[in-house]
Scaffold this active site. Structure first.
Site, PDB file in Angstrom:
ATOM      1  N   ASP A  89       0.875  -1.167   0.000  1.00  0.00           N
ATOM      2  CA  ASP A  89       0.000   0.000   0.000  1.00  0.00           C
ATOM      3  C   ASP A  89       0.916   1.222   0.000  1.00  0.00           C
ATOM      4  O   ASP A  89       2.114   1.127   0.239  1.00  0.00           O
ATOM      5  CB  ASP A  89      -0.919  -0.057   1.229  1.00  0.00           C
ATOM      6  CG  ASP A  89      -2.116   0.878   1.083  1.00  0.00           C
ATOM      7  OD1 ASP A  89      -2.181   1.598   0.066  1.00  0.00           O
ATOM      8  OD2 ASP A  89      -2.956   0.897   1.983  1.00  0.00           O
ATOM      9  N   ASP A 124      -3.267   7.406  -3.350  1.00  0.00           N
ATOM     10  CA  ASP A 124      -4.590   8.018  -3.517  1.00  0.00           C
ATOM     11  C   ASP A 124      -4.948   8.822  -2.268  1.00  0.00           C
ATOM     12  O   ASP A 124      -4.201   8.837  -1.293  1.00  0.00           O
ATOM     13  CB  ASP A 124      -5.643   6.940  -3.797  1.00  0.00           C
ATOM     14  CG  ASP A 124      -5.719   5.888  -2.701  1.00  0.00           C
ATOM     15  OD1 ASP A 124      -4.691   5.653  -2.015  1.00  0.00           O
ATOM     16  OD2 ASP A 124      -6.786   5.286  -2.508  1.00  0.00           O
ATOM     17  N   CYS A 276     -14.451 -22.984  18.118  1.00  0.00           N
ATOM     18  CA  CYS A 276     -13.584 -22.989  16.943  1.00  0.00           C
ATOM     19  C   CYS A 276     -12.696 -24.219  17.044  1.00  0.00           C
ATOM     20  O   CYS A 276     -12.443 -24.718  18.135  1.00  0.00           O
ATOM     21  CB  CYS A 276     -12.742 -21.714  16.943  1.00  0.00           C
ATOM     22  SG  CYS A 276     -11.405 -21.685  15.735  1.00  0.00           S
ATOM     23  N   CYS A 278      -9.566 -24.382  15.428  1.00  0.00           N
ATOM     24  CA  CYS A 278      -8.202 -24.068  14.965  1.00  0.00           C
ATOM     25  C   CYS A 278      -7.193 -24.631  15.982  1.00  0.00           C
ATOM     26  O   CYS A 278      -7.569 -24.987  17.098  1.00  0.00           O
ATOM     27  CB  CYS A 278      -8.040 -22.568  14.771  1.00  0.00           C
ATOM     28  SG  CYS A 278      -7.682 -21.634  16.269  1.00  0.00           S
ATOM     29  N   CYS A 281      -7.447 -23.066  19.496  1.00  0.00           N
ATOM     30  CA  CYS A 281      -8.648 -23.385  20.278  1.00  0.00           C
ATOM     31  C   CYS A 281      -8.730 -24.860  20.636  1.00  0.00           C
ATOM     32  O   CYS A 281      -9.453 -25.234  21.556  1.00  0.00           O
ATOM     33  CB  CYS A 281      -9.890 -22.911  19.529  1.00  0.00           C
ATOM     34  SG  CYS A 281      -9.866 -21.139  19.223  1.00  0.00           S
TER      35      CYS A 281
END
Ligand SMILES: [Zn+2]
Length: 544
Positions: A89, A124, A276, A278, A281
């Site tokens: 960016d 921008d 969860c 994952c 977890c």
């Protein structure tokens, strides 16, 4: 600028699975790019690729320039130790937050080229939220001016350059911005400033912003939604045609003790369980996580947040393949009323959604409530019906409550009616148009009964009031426009029958058109069909 940068593989709604070819490798889209802080990073980018499946990340060239520009031969892949695709960016976000940056548009373009960015963004001017219109206009014009000025600098470059769209919640300005930047040869576009819209849970505004941009940009270029990274909104944004996402939310939320789920954000302190699967977890319980020292806890939460974010994008991609993106979007919208509002707002974009959606996904359509009325399948049927109306020139139009099974024209009830028509009316039976009515598709001419998805949908019963109104309105429109001498409505005795009858009678009165109504508890009983046939015989004779 490579014309073949983006190849489409599969589609559902305006969502697509694509392949974005960059000089650093190919990336499958839709893709989420975690924001990498080049100065301090909790999860190293190398691990993100190996353990989280992140094939693309985004980092900030302005911060790199500020901290590391004295380094010789500075390359972004080495600096953050990552061998996947890197987007940089430009520092525009820092303009939004701090009001300005110490670099120029040309300087930051050359810097991104020198560090080897695979995808890069011009400098921008983000529009922001709650700014006066004159300021918004300036951000749009200045961004366009900078995009134009960037073209000679990036011509022939093998970096894929992003042409941003600004305008914030001012949709006419978003449209202007998209139309003009879309004419410039940028291989990727991005929609700016949604972060504050999302932080304020204005998902309905976000829908309108994305649609305003999408309608005015070349459809074959990927669209990046700047700063969007909450898994609860991926299905919605992808369905509207967004292909790339980036956010630091996974890390920022973790620092604030927040646990991301596909249905919203939870506070770790409120969790008794970890919903969860994952690795984090599975390894820890909620109390263990809460009891950790801060640094360790932030790291664990960051990893969970990134896992759930990446997993949701896989879910979205699978739903595109299956053709169930709409169902996924509806399911996720139950996480927050603001998302449900955004779903309701899709109705006004149904024409554009329909034109861009593939026509056949080979599976049934589920209608849960009136939100489903914006589905492309419903819009497409109504459009097909408009084309069908001029061909209805028979003496007799019969609208009959649909039989309980589908396809309607293959039921015993309909076959028996068709047999009796032929037998008892002879040649006059050719001048009878039989149409069924049902929710939510409204009128189904007998000969279109097997057209997708008219025999392949499920609707939750009873439909809601909005669905009754919608169905009755569409049946009445058909009655008003069909060029027939006699209209006979054959109704049963449930709520849809009442809505359809009332609306059809109103329309016929307005139009000065006769309508005969056969009202019986069962629209398909022997007695009902006897009555219908006697009416048709009478009408048929009158014409002959
Ligand atoms: Zn987890």
């Amino acid at each position: 600028l490579s014309a073949m940068a983006f190849e489409l593989r599969d589609r559902d709604l305006l969502g697509r699975i694509g392949r974005l070819n960059t000089k650093g490798g190919a990336v499958e889209t839709p893709a989420f790019m975690p924001v990498i802080n080049p100065v301090s990073q909790v999860v190293p980018p190398r691990r993100m690729r190996e353990e989280f499946g992140c094939e693309i990340v985004i980092t900030n060239s302005y911060i790199i320039k500020k901290h590391f520009s004295e380094q010789q031969e500075l390359k972004v892949h080495q600096l953050i130790d990552y061998d996947g695709v890197i987007t940089t960016d430009s520092g525009a976000y820092q303009i939004l937050v701090y009001g300005g940056v110490e670099t120029s548009p040309d300087e930051i373009i050359r810097f991104q080229q020198s560090i080897g960015s695979d995808i890069a963004v011009i400098l921008d001017i983000p529009t922001g939220w709650n700014v006066p219109r004159e300021k918004v206009e300036w951000t749009v014009e200045e961004t366009l001016r900078r995009a134009e000025a960037a073209l000679p600098l990036i011509e022939g470059d093998d970096t894929l350059w992003v042409g941003p769209v600004q305008g914030g919640a001012h949709l006419d300005l978003v449209e202007r911005s998209a139309q003009r930047v879309g004419k410039m040869p940028f291989p990727i576009h991005a929609l700016g400033s949604p972060t504050e819209v999302m932080e304020n849970y204005r998902f309905n505004v976000l829908v309108d912003m994305i649609m305003a941009a999408k309608r005015n940009l070349p459809q074959d270029r990927p669209l990046h939604l700047f700063g969007a990274g909450h898994p609860m909104m991926f299905s919605l944004a992808v369905a509207l045609g967004c292909d790339l996402f980036d956010s630091a939310a996974y890390a920022l939320y973790a620092k604030a003790g927040r646990y991301l789920t596909t249905l919203g954000t939870m506070k770790l302190k409120d969790l008794s369980y970890l919903p969860c699967s994952c690795p984090i977890c599975r390894k820890y319980g909620a109390d263990e996580l809460k009891g950790m020292f801060k640094g360790e806890r932030v790291k664990a939460l960051t990893e969970h947040n990134l896992h759930v974010t990446m997993a949701e994008m896989e879910t979205v991609k699978q739903s595109i393949v299956e053709g169930t993106l709409w169902e996924l979007m509806e399911a996720r919208s139950r996480g927050h009323p603001a998302l449900a509002s955004a779903m309701k707002g899709l109705y006004k974009h149904r024409g554009f959604l329909e034109r861009g959606s593939p026509s056949y996904k080979g599976r049934g359509v589920f209608i849960f409530d009136s939100v489903g009325l914006a589905r492309p399948e419903v819009t497409r049927h109504l459009r097909r019906l408009e084309q069908f109306i001029p061909s209805v020139r028979q003496n007799n139009l019969v609208l009959i409550s649909a039989p309980p099974k589908r396809p309607y024209n293959k039921t015993q009830e309909y076959k028996s009616l068709a047999r009796r028509l032929k037998k008892e009316l002879g040649d006059d039976s050719e001048r009878v148009q039989i149409c069924f009515y049902s929710a939510p598709f409204g009128v189904t001419p007998a000969e279109l009964s097997e057209t997708y998805p008219l025999s392949q949908y499920e609707i939750s019963d009873p439909p809601d009031i909005e669905t009754f109104v919608f169905t009755a309105e569409n049946v009445a429109t058909f009655v008003a426009e069909a060029d027939c001498k006699n209209v006979t409505l054959v109704r049963g005795d449930d709520e849809l029958d009442r809505w359809v009858t009332a609306r059809c009678e109103d329309v016929c009165e307005e139009k000065g058109r006769e309508i005969e109504v056969i009202s019986r508890p069962d629209a398909w009983s022997e007695e009902t069909i006897d009555e219908l046939l006697s009416i048709l015989k009478r009408n048929g004779k009158g014409e002959a």
